[in-house]
Design a protein around this motif. Structure first.
Motif, PDB file in Angstrom:
ATOM      1  N   LEU A  16       0.832  -1.212   0.000  1.00  0.00           N
ATOM      2  CA  LEU A  16       0.000   0.000   0.000  1.00  0.00           C
ATOM      3  C   LEU A  16       0.867   1.263   0.000  1.00  0.00           C
ATOM      4  CD1 LEU A  16      -2.773  -1.055   2.565  1.00  0.00           C
ATOM      5  CD2 LEU A  16      -3.082  -0.615   0.114  1.00  0.00           C
ATOM      6  N   LEU A  20       0.752   4.558  -2.392  1.00  0.00           N
ATOM      7  CA  LEU A  20       0.152   5.779  -1.821  1.00  0.00           C
ATOM      8  C   LEU A  20       1.153   6.664  -1.086  1.00  0.00           C
ATOM      9  CD1 LEU A  20      -3.042   4.077  -0.350  1.00  0.00           C
ATOM     10  CD2 LEU A  20      -2.872   5.406  -2.466  1.00  0.00           C
ATOM     11  N   TYR A  28      -7.261   6.341   6.380  1.00  0.00           N
ATOM     12  CA  TYR A  28      -7.529   4.924   6.158  1.00  0.00           C
ATOM     13  C   TYR A  28      -8.677   4.475   7.038  1.00  0.00           C
ATOM     14  CZ  TYR A  28      -4.266   5.021  10.133  1.00  0.00           C
ATOM     15  OH  TYR A  28      -3.623   5.318  11.314  1.00  0.00           O
ATOM     16  N   HIS A 137      -8.185   6.679   1.587  1.00  0.00           N
ATOM     17  CA  HIS A 137      -7.179   6.238   0.624  1.00  0.00           C
ATOM     18  C   HIS A 137      -7.027   4.720   0.597  1.00  0.00           C
ATOM     19  CE1 HIS A 137      -6.169  10.515   1.328  1.00  0.00           C
ATOM     20  NE2 HIS A 137      -5.940  10.473   0.023  1.00  0.00           N
ATOM     21  N   TRP A 138      -7.243   4.047   1.706  1.00  0.00           N
ATOM     22  CA  TRP A 138      -7.323   2.586   1.658  1.00  0.00           C
ATOM     23  C   TRP A 138      -8.273   2.064   2.726  1.00  0.00           C
ATOM     24  CZ3 TRP A 138      -5.870   0.038   6.053  1.00  0.00           C
ATOM     25  CH2 TRP A 138      -4.847   0.578   6.857  1.00  0.00           C
ATOM     26  N   LYS A 140      -9.238  -1.653   4.608  1.00  0.00           N
ATOM     27  CA  LYS A 140      -8.869  -3.054   4.821  1.00  0.00           C
ATOM     28  C   LYS A 140     -10.024  -3.751   5.520  1.00  0.00           C
ATOM     29  CE  LYS A 140      -7.215  -5.052   8.278  1.00  0.00           C
ATOM     30  NZ  LYS A 140      -6.512  -5.394   9.520  1.00  0.00           N
ATOM     31  N   TRP A 162      -9.666   4.535  -2.328  1.00  0.00           N
ATOM     32  CA  TRP A 162      -8.848   4.367  -3.519  1.00  0.00           C
ATOM     33  C   TRP A 162      -8.395   2.908  -3.706  1.00  0.00           C
ATOM     34  CZ3 TRP A 162      -4.951   9.050  -3.906  1.00  0.00           C
ATOM     35  CH2 TRP A 162      -5.690  10.268  -3.899  1.00  0.00           C
ATOM     36  N   VAL A 163      -8.041   2.246  -2.606  1.00  0.00           N
ATOM     37  CA  VAL A 163      -7.558   0.863  -2.656  1.00  0.00           C
ATOM     38  C   VAL A 163      -8.304   0.044  -1.616  1.00  0.00           C
ATOM     39  CG1 VAL A 163      -5.562  -0.679  -2.477  1.00  0.00           C
ATOM     40  CG2 VAL A 163      -5.265   1.624  -3.399  1.00  0.00           C
ATOM     41  N   VAL A 165      -8.252  -3.675   0.477  1.00  0.00           N
ATOM     42  CA  VAL A 165      -7.476  -4.863   0.843  1.00  0.00           C
ATOM     43  C   VAL A 165      -8.426  -5.760   1.612  1.00  0.00           C
ATOM     44  CG1 VAL A 165      -5.443  -5.778   1.987  1.00  0.00           C
ATOM     45  CG2 VAL A 165      -5.385  -3.480   0.989  1.00  0.00           C
ATOM     46  N   TYR A 190     -14.478  -1.227  -9.052  1.00  0.00           N
ATOM     47  CA  TYR A 190     -13.123  -1.561  -8.675  1.00  0.00           C
ATOM     48  C   TYR A 190     -12.542  -2.589  -9.651  1.00  0.00           C
ATOM     49  CZ  TYR A 190     -13.500   0.949  -4.261  1.00  0.00           C
ATOM     50  OH  TYR A 190     -13.623   1.935  -3.320  1.00  0.00           O
ATOM     51  N   PHE A 201      -6.118  -7.275  -3.524  1.00  0.00           N
ATOM     52  CA  PHE A 201      -6.054  -5.824  -3.627  1.00  0.00           C
ATOM     53  C   PHE A 201      -6.879  -5.369  -4.812  1.00  0.00           C
ATOM     54  CE2 PHE A 201      -2.483  -7.014  -1.123  1.00  0.00           C
ATOM     55  CZ  PHE A 201      -2.110  -5.936  -0.336  1.00  0.00           C
ATOM     56  N   VAL A 203      -8.300  -1.728  -6.954  1.00  0.00           N
ATOM     57  CA  VAL A 203      -8.085  -0.299  -7.171  1.00  0.00           C
ATOM     58  C   VAL A 203      -9.357   0.302  -7.755  1.00  0.00           C
ATOM     59  CG1 VAL A 203      -6.741   1.449  -8.413  1.00  0.00           C
ATOM     60  CG2 VAL A 203      -5.618  -0.587  -7.492  1.00  0.00           C
TER      61      VAL A 203
END
Length: 480
Positions: A16, A20, A28, A137-138, A140, A162-163, A165, A190, A201, A203
Motif C-alpha cells: 500500500l 500511496l 484509512y 485512501h485505503w 482493509k 482508492w484501494v 485490501v 473496482y 487488492f 483499485v
C-alpha cells in the motif's frame, strides 16, 4: 520517519505504501484492526502522519487502540449486512476472533480459548458515514470469514476508497473465498490488482494509475525492514531469546558476585553511615548551640538597644520637662523682674515726689516760722513735752472755739494757718475730737475747708461714737 518498517502480517503495508506514499496526511479505514502494533497494517502509515478509523469489537484490542492511538476514532462494534446485536466469538490472545460460530468451533477444537460476547452490529454504510467527508485512501477488511456480510452492507454510501485490501482465504488455511463477495466489489467500480496469498487488492476505477504499483509483491527495492514481532523474524527471535537467556544467566552470576560485594560494601556503608549519623548529630548539636548563643546574643543586643533607646527617651523626656520648667521659671522670674522694675520705678517716682514735697516744705514760710518750735521740741524731754501739750491743749481748745464761733476771725486765720499743713491738721483733728464743728453749726457755712469732708475727718473712737449717735438722732427726729 524515513526508514520503512513493516508491521503487517503479510507485508500489506509495504504494498500500500508503494502505491500511496506520495499522499500527505492520508486517511484509512481498518475493519478488524486487532492490535495497534502487532500485525498492524496501519502503524507504518500512522508513523508517517496518516490518521484513520479502526473498527474492532474485541474489548482488549479496542482499549489498546484507544491507548496507543488517542487521536484516532475507535469503533468497538462488528460490521455486517444489517444492524442489530451480534453473537461474537473472541478467540483470546489472537487475531482470529469471528462472528461465524462454525469457525469459532473449529478454533475451540484446535485448543483455542473462545469467549462469546454480544456486540453492536452496523453496516459498512454506517461506518463510512462515521468516517466523514473526504477521501479514504485505503480500506482493509479482515473479519475472519465474514467478509461477504461486510461487503453486502455497503449499499448506499457513495464513498469509494482508492484501494481495497480484503482477506480472501478461510482462517488459518489457503482456501480462497473471494468468489463469495468479489462480484459485488467489482460492481462498485473496482479492478482487481494483486493477490498476495492471503489478501486481494482492488483499485478504484477513478485511480487506475495505482494499478502498476500494486502489480508486484514486496521486494528488495521497497527498502524496508521487518519489525521484531514479524513471524518472518521467528528464528531471529528464538536466537535472541536464547542469547537473552544466556545473558540472563550471566547476569544472575554477576548479580550473585555483586551480592557478595554488596554485602561487604553494605557493612562498610553501614559503618560509614553510623559514623556520619554521629557526626551529623554532633554537628546538629553544635548548630543548635550556635543558634542558641546567636539567639541569646541577639536578645542581649536587642535588650541593650531597647535600654539605650529607653534611656535616650527618658533623658529627652527629662530634658523636655526640665526645659519646660526652666522656661516657666524664667517666664515667672522675668515677670517678677518686670514687676519689681515697675515697683522700683514707682518707688523711685514716689521718692522723687517725696523729695520735692520735702524741699517744698523746707522752703515754705511755715517751715521757717516753726523752726524755733522744732528746735525747742528737740531739746525738751519727752515727759516735759507731754506736760506742755496737756497744758496747752485747753488753751488751744478755747482759741479754736472762739475762732469757729467768730466767722470773720475764721476767714482771716484759716488761710494763714492752712499754709502750715502740719499745724492745720493738728488743729483740725483737735477741733474734731472736741466736737467743736457740731457746736458751731450756725457758722458752718463760713468754714469752707476740709473739715466738712466727713470721709476725711480724723476722729478718735469716742468722736466716732458721738458722731454716730448724732446721725441716728437726726434720722429719728426726721431731720434730713
Amino acid at each position: 520517519m524515513s526508514t520503512l518498517i513493516s508491521y503487517a502480517q503479510n507485508f500489506e503495508d509495504i504494498i500500500l505504501w508503494r502505491a500511496l506514499s506520495r499522499v500527505e496526511g492520508g486517511r484509512y479505514l481498518d475493519i478488524g484492526a486487532q492490535s495497534p502494533d502487532v500485525d498492524s497494517v496501519s502503524r507504518l502509515f500512522y508513523e508517517h502522519g496518516w490518521r484513520g478509523t479502526h473498527v474492532e469489537p474485541t474489548p482488549q484490542y479496542a482499549d489498546l487502540l484507544r491507548q496507543r492511538r488517542p487521536e484516532e476514532l475507535v469503533l468497538q462494534m462488528a460490521v455486517g449486512e444489517t444492524t442489530g446485536i451480534l453473537r461474537f466469538f473472541e478467540i483470546v490472545g489472537t487475531g482470529l476472533s469471528t462472528g461465524d460460530e462454525s469457525i469459532a468451533e473449529e478454533h475451540r477444537t484446535s485448543g483455542f480459548k473462545v469467549n462469546e460476547l454480544r456486540v453492536p452490529l452496523v453496516t459498512l454504510d454506517t461506518v463510512l458515514e462515521q468516517v466523514g467527508p473526504g477521501p479514504v485512501h485505503w480500506l482493509k477488511i479482515d473479519v475472519e470469514g465474514a467478509e461477504k456480510q461486510v461487503v453486502d452492507g455497503w449499499v448506499h454510501s457513495e464513498t469509494r476508497p482508492w484501494v481495497l485490501v480484503i482477506e480472501s482465504t478461510r482462517p488459518l488455511t489457503a482456501e480462497q473465498t473471494h468468489h463469495q463477495w468479489e462480484p459485488a466489489v467489482l460492481a462498485k467500480g473496482y479492478t482487481f490488482a494483486y493477490f498476495d496469498g492471503l489478501n486481494r487488492f482492488y483499485v478504484s476505477n477513478a485511480h487506475p494509475e495505482l494499478l502498476s504499483a500494486l502489480a508486484i509483491p514486496p521486494n528488495v527495492f521497497d527498502e524496508f525492514s521487518l519489525s521484531s514481532s514479524s513471524m518472518f523474524c521467528a528464528q531471529v527471535n528464538v536466537a535472541y531469546q536464547q542469547l537473552e537467556q544466556h545473558g540472563q544467566r550471566e547476569v544472575a552470576e554477576v548479580r550473585a558476585q555483586e551480592g557478595i560485594l554488596r554485602e561487604g560494601l553494605e557493612s562498610q556503608v553501614l559503618a560509614a553511615h553510623a559514623e556520619r549519623e554521629q557526626l551529623e548529630a554532633r554537628f546538629k548539636l553544635a548548630e543548635e548551640e550556635a543558634k542558641r548563643i546567636e539567639a541569646e546574643h541577639a536578645g542581649v543586643i536587642k535588650g541593650m538597644v531597647q535600654a539605650h533607646r529607653q534611656a535616650i527617651s527618658d533623658f529627652q523626656h527629662v530634658v523636655s520637662v526640665e526645659a519646660l520648667s526652666l522656661r516657666a521659671e524664667l517666664s515667672t522670674k522675668t515677670e517678677e523682674a518686670e514687676a519689681g522694675r515697675q515697683a522700683a520705678h514707682r518707688w523711685w517716682l514716689a521718692h522723687e515726689a517725696l523729695l520735692r514735697d520735702l524741699q517744698q516744705i523746707q522752703s515754705s514760710r511755715s517751715w521757717q516760722i516753726t523752726r524755733p518750735l522744732r528746735a525747742l521740741r528737740r531739746r525738751l524731754p519727752s515727759a516735759a513735752l507731754a506736760r506742755t501739750k496737756r497744758a496747752l491743749r485747753p488753751l488751744a481748745v478755747r482759741v479754736l472755739r472762739t475762732v469757729l464761733a467768730t466767722p470773720g476771725l475764721k476767714r482771716v486765720l484759716k488761710p494763714l494757718i492752712s499754709r502750715v499743713p502740719f499745724l492745720y491738721k493738728r488743729l483740725h483733728a483737735l477741733a474734731a475730737h472736741e466736737a467743736l464743728f457740731d457746736k458751731a453749726q450756725s457758722n458752718r457755712a463760713a468754714l469752707q475747708g476740709r473739715e466738712h469732708d466727713r470721709t476725711t475727718l480724723h476722729m478718735d473712737k469716742r468722736a466716732r461714737e458721738v458722731f454716730a449717735d448724732l446721725k441716728r438722732a437726726r434720722k429719728e427726729g426726721g431731720v434730713a
